[in-house]
Enzyme design. Structure first.
Site, PDB file in Angstrom:
ATOM      1  N   THR A  85      -2.188  30.730  25.038  1.00  0.00           N
ATOM      2  CA  THR A  85      -1.392  30.026  25.776  1.00  0.00           C
ATOM      3  C   THR A  85       0.159  30.213  25.590  1.00  0.00           C
ATOM      4  OG1 THR A  85      -0.937  28.077  24.356  1.00  0.00           O
ATOM      5  CG2 THR A  85      -3.253  28.009  25.462  1.00  0.00           C
ATOM      6  N   GLY A  94       7.139  42.290  39.564  1.00  0.00           N
ATOM      7  CA  GLY A  94       6.532  41.504  38.399  1.00  0.00           C
ATOM      8  C   GLY A  94       6.865  41.524  37.236  1.00  0.00           C
ATOM      9  N   GLY A 150       1.655  43.578  28.904  1.00  0.00           N
ATOM     10  CA  GLY A 150       0.635  44.141  29.715  1.00  0.00           C
ATOM     11  C   GLY A 150      -0.563  43.521  29.101  1.00  0.00           C
ATOM     12  N   ASP A 161      13.984  35.241  24.290  1.00  0.00           N
ATOM     13  CA  ASP A 161      12.811  35.634  23.934  1.00  0.00           C
ATOM     14  C   ASP A 161      12.649  36.782  23.010  1.00  0.00           C
ATOM     15  OD1 ASP A 161       9.770  35.733  24.733  1.00  0.00           O
ATOM     16  OD2 ASP A 161      10.154  37.860  25.277  1.00  0.00           O
ATOM     17  N   LYS A 166      11.338  36.850  18.919  1.00  0.00           N
ATOM     18  CA  LYS A 166      10.489  37.963  18.348  1.00  0.00           C
ATOM     19  C   LYS A 166      11.099  38.494  17.209  1.00  0.00           C
ATOM     20  CE  LYS A 166       8.770  39.542  22.882  1.00  0.00           C
ATOM     21  NZ  LYS A 166       8.733  40.360  23.991  1.00  0.00           N
TER      22      LYS A 166
HETATM   23  N1  LIG Z   1       1.319  38.799  29.388  1.00  0.00           N
HETATM   24  C1  LIG Z   1       1.534  39.704  28.269  1.00  0.00           C
HETATM   25  O1  LIG Z   1       1.815  40.975  28.560  1.00  0.00           O
HETATM   26  C2  LIG Z   1       1.719  38.978  27.077  1.00  0.00           C
HETATM   27  C3  LIG Z   1       2.133  39.836  26.116  1.00  0.00           C
HETATM   28  C4  LIG Z   1       2.174  39.663  24.619  1.00  0.00           C
HETATM   29  C5  LIG Z   1       1.852  38.096  24.491  1.00  0.00           C
HETATM   30  N2  LIG Z   1       1.711  37.240  25.481  1.00  0.00           N
HETATM   31  C6  LIG Z   1       1.592  35.757  25.287  1.00  0.00           C
HETATM   32  O2  LIG Z   1       0.260  35.593  25.649  1.00  0.00           O
HETATM   33  C7  LIG Z   1       0.121  34.044  26.183  1.00  0.00           C
HETATM   34  C8  LIG Z   1      -0.541  34.308  27.295  1.00  0.00           C
HETATM   35  O3  LIG Z   1       0.055  34.795  28.277  1.00  0.00           O
HETATM   36  P1  LIG Z   1      -0.527  34.918  29.933  1.00  0.00           P
HETATM   37  O4  LIG Z   1       0.336  36.150  30.709  1.00  0.00           O
HETATM   38  O5  LIG Z   1      -1.901  35.046  29.904  1.00  0.00           O
HETATM   39  O6  LIG Z   1      -0.087  33.439  30.372  1.00  0.00           O
HETATM   40  P2  LIG Z   1      -0.833  32.885  31.563  1.00  0.00           P
HETATM   41  O7  LIG Z   1      -1.285  33.713  32.617  1.00  0.00           O
HETATM   42  O8  LIG Z   1       0.506  32.076  31.881  1.00  0.00           O
HETATM   43  O9  LIG Z   1      -1.896  31.873  31.159  1.00  0.00           O
HETATM   44  C9  LIG Z   1      -1.680  30.962  30.247  1.00  0.00           C
HETATM   45  C10 LIG Z   1      -3.057  30.164  30.196  1.00  0.00           C
HETATM   46  O10 LIG Z   1      -2.706  29.222  29.059  1.00  0.00           O
HETATM   47  C11 LIG Z   1      -3.308  27.748  29.472  1.00  0.00           C
HETATM   48  N3  LIG Z   1      -2.752  26.851  28.904  1.00  0.00           N
HETATM   49  C12 LIG Z   1      -1.146  26.490  28.961  1.00  0.00           C
HETATM   50  N4  LIG Z   1      -1.072  25.293  28.233  1.00  0.00           N
HETATM   51  C13 LIG Z   1      -2.212  25.110  27.839  1.00  0.00           C
HETATM   52  C14 LIG Z   1      -2.556  23.954  26.989  1.00  0.00           C
HETATM   53  N5  LIG Z   1      -1.668  22.960  26.304  1.00  0.00           N
HETATM   54  N6  LIG Z   1      -3.937  23.642  26.292  1.00  0.00           N
HETATM   55  C15 LIG Z   1      -4.790  24.629  26.689  1.00  0.00           C
HETATM   56  N7  LIG Z   1      -4.564  25.876  27.598  1.00  0.00           N
HETATM   57  C16 LIG Z   1      -3.422  25.746  27.997  1.00  0.00           C
HETATM   58  C17 LIG Z   1      -3.180  28.014  30.961  1.00  0.00           C
HETATM   59  O11 LIG Z   1      -3.918  26.915  31.712  1.00  0.00           O
HETATM   60  P3  LIG Z   1      -3.927  26.785  33.163  1.00  0.00           P
HETATM   61  O12 LIG Z   1      -4.865  27.910  33.522  1.00  0.00           O
HETATM   62  O13 LIG Z   1      -4.667  25.319  33.135  1.00  0.00           O
HETATM   63  O14 LIG Z   1      -2.403  26.639  33.544  1.00  0.00           O
HETATM   64  C18 LIG Z   1      -3.610  29.407  31.277  1.00  0.00           C
HETATM   65  O15 LIG Z   1      -4.803  29.471  31.430  1.00  0.00           O
HETATM   66  C19 LIG Z   1       1.541  33.730  26.080  1.00  0.00           C
HETATM   67  O16 LIG Z   1       1.956  33.035  25.023  1.00  0.00           O
HETATM   68  C20 LIG Z   1       2.315  35.011  26.323  1.00  0.00           C
HETATM   69  O17 LIG Z   1       3.653  35.139  25.651  1.00  0.00           O
HETATM   70  C21 LIG Z   1       1.445  37.877  26.698  1.00  0.00           C
END
Ligand SMILES: NC(=O)c1ccc[n+]([C@@H]2O[C@H](COP(=O)([O-])OP(=O)(O)OC[C@H]3O[C@@H](n4cnc5c(N)ncnc54)[C@H](OP(=O)(O)O)[C@@H]3O)[C@@H](O)[C@H]2O)c1
Length: 373
Positions: free
Chosen positions: A103, A212, A348, A226, A230
């Protein structure tokens, strides 16, 4: 005959079980779950990897032996849940168990002490826990210790690039880290590698938004916060007692541009364009290129940490960066004149989900080894 005996002895062996509970089913969470079965099969002879929970901010599936190929439909028709139910369920599961936080939520990360009290190891993609104020962060570490629980967070910086793991290996083998620098934001890397002064910088920002690459309000990327977070993660990996406010921050924005609405900012985008063009022209005149860099310098008795726009010479490792990539340049006792450089995609869904599985594999190995003692 011999192979029958081997098969029979394998079947009679009781494998340890590791229960995995996944928080967050978005971009990365869904990919992590898609890869889950492959990990189950890879470990099948040594460990039973049990998907024992999947939830997001709205619904939860809290039961052992979930089908990792059919969680979406079940979750969509799943129940709303209360935090107390989640905690009671986690506490009821037999150990070992791991909560995988995918999350972006700080509120969720603030509950880590309760998850630890329920006996869970933690794997985090969410940076919020590892960058909580020092006292809260230390309280989490202190809670893990007596229960011999692990907290793995390699994907919080550089996604799948194993930068924390490399730092740990260097430290454990007796090296001293002197300096870590690099480009930790794929978005800002893309913007500055692409910008060539041929058109206003704000047009590159719009293009990145359309692709995006940016947050919904690109100023969240341009603010540098951010990257600051890090750098704090890496500082804490080195056991430095830093806070976010100890890291000097120069946003990739002219002074004051972070205030007001996106529309207000956009109306005054010429200020950003003129500010960055001047920096770019000066860099070109000196034979340099612009990068948005983080730097942690560990001198005897003095630690300096900063996040800022810099102009680097063509021989600097940061100059040879591909758009979107991250780079980590590590200088240490053993890597002085010729630093250790890690680079690759720093974001990614595939690489991040892969990095989470790498953390899970480390934990699984620990469970397998302790079951053999
Ligand atoms: N995307 C990347 O490339 C990347 C790279 C490194 C690290 N990250 C990290 O990975 C994490 C997820 O990224 P993402 O891109 O997958 O985000 P995302 O697509 O926005 O998904 C976030 C998920 O977390 C859930 N969530 C939010 N608050 C919550 C809570 N309080 N309790 C339970 N679930 C909760 C959301 O629920 P709902 O579906 O109900 O909204 C959603 O399912 C983030 O911390 C991000 O910084 C991402």
């Amino acid at each position: 005959m011999r192979s029958n005996l081997a098969t029979a002895s394998l079947q009679s062996k009781v494998l340890p079980t590791l229960s995995v509970i996944v928080a967050g089913t978005g971009n990365v969470g869904a990919e992590f779950l898609r890869l889950f079965q492959r990990q189950q099969q890879r470990l099948a002879n040594q460990l039973h990897l049990d998907l024992a929970g999947v939830f997001n901010s709205r619904q939860a599936l809290l039961a052992p032996a979930l089908d990792c190929n059919d969680w979406q439909g079940a979750l969509a028709s799943g129940e709303n849940y209360q935090q107390a139910e989640l905690l009671a369920y986690l506490a009821s599961l037999p150990s070992p168990k791991v909560l995988v936080d995918i999350t972006p939520s700080q509120t969720f990360a603030r509950q880590y002490p309760a998850f630890i009290a329920a006996g869970c190891h933690l794997i985090s993609a969410n940076k919020q826990g590892v960058t909580l104020p020092g006292e809260e962060y230390q309280a989490i570490l202190a809670a893990l210790k007596p229960q011999q629980l692990n907290w793995l967070s390699n994907t919080t910086v550089g996604a799948g690039i194993p930068v924390q793991r490399v730092l740990q290996e260097l430290l454990q083998s007796g090296d001293q880290i002197r300096r870590i620098s690099g480009v930790f934001s794929g978005t800002l890397s893309w913007l500055l590698c692409s910008y060539d002064g041929s058109k206003p910088f704000s047009e590159f920002v719009l293009e990145a938004q359309a692709l995006g690459y940016t947050e919904p309000d690109p100023r969240d990327d341009l603010s540098g916060k951010d990257v600051q977070r890090k750098l704090l993660v890496l500082a804490r990996e080195l056991k430095l007692p830093l806070e976010l406010t100890d890291i000097e921050l120069m946003p990739l924005l002219p002074a004051g541009a972070e205030r007001g609405s996106w529309q207000d900012f956009w109306a005054k985008r010429a200020d950003l364009d003129a500010w960055l063009l001047a920096k770019y022209q000066q860099a070109v005149a000196e034979g340099k290129v612009l990068r948005y860099a983080a730097c942690l310098s560990l001198q005897p008795e003095c630690v300096k940490a900063s996040v800022q726009l810099v102009a680097v010479a063509s021989h600097d490792p940061l100059a040879a960066l591909a758009p979107c990539d991250n780079m980590f340049v590590i200088e240490s006792d053993w890597y002085q004149q010729n630093p250790l450089v890690l680079k690759g995609p720093g974001a990614g869904r595939a690489v991040t989900a892969g990095g989470l599985h790498a953390d899970l594999a480390v934990l699984a190995q620990n469970v397998i080894l302790s079951s053999q003692r």
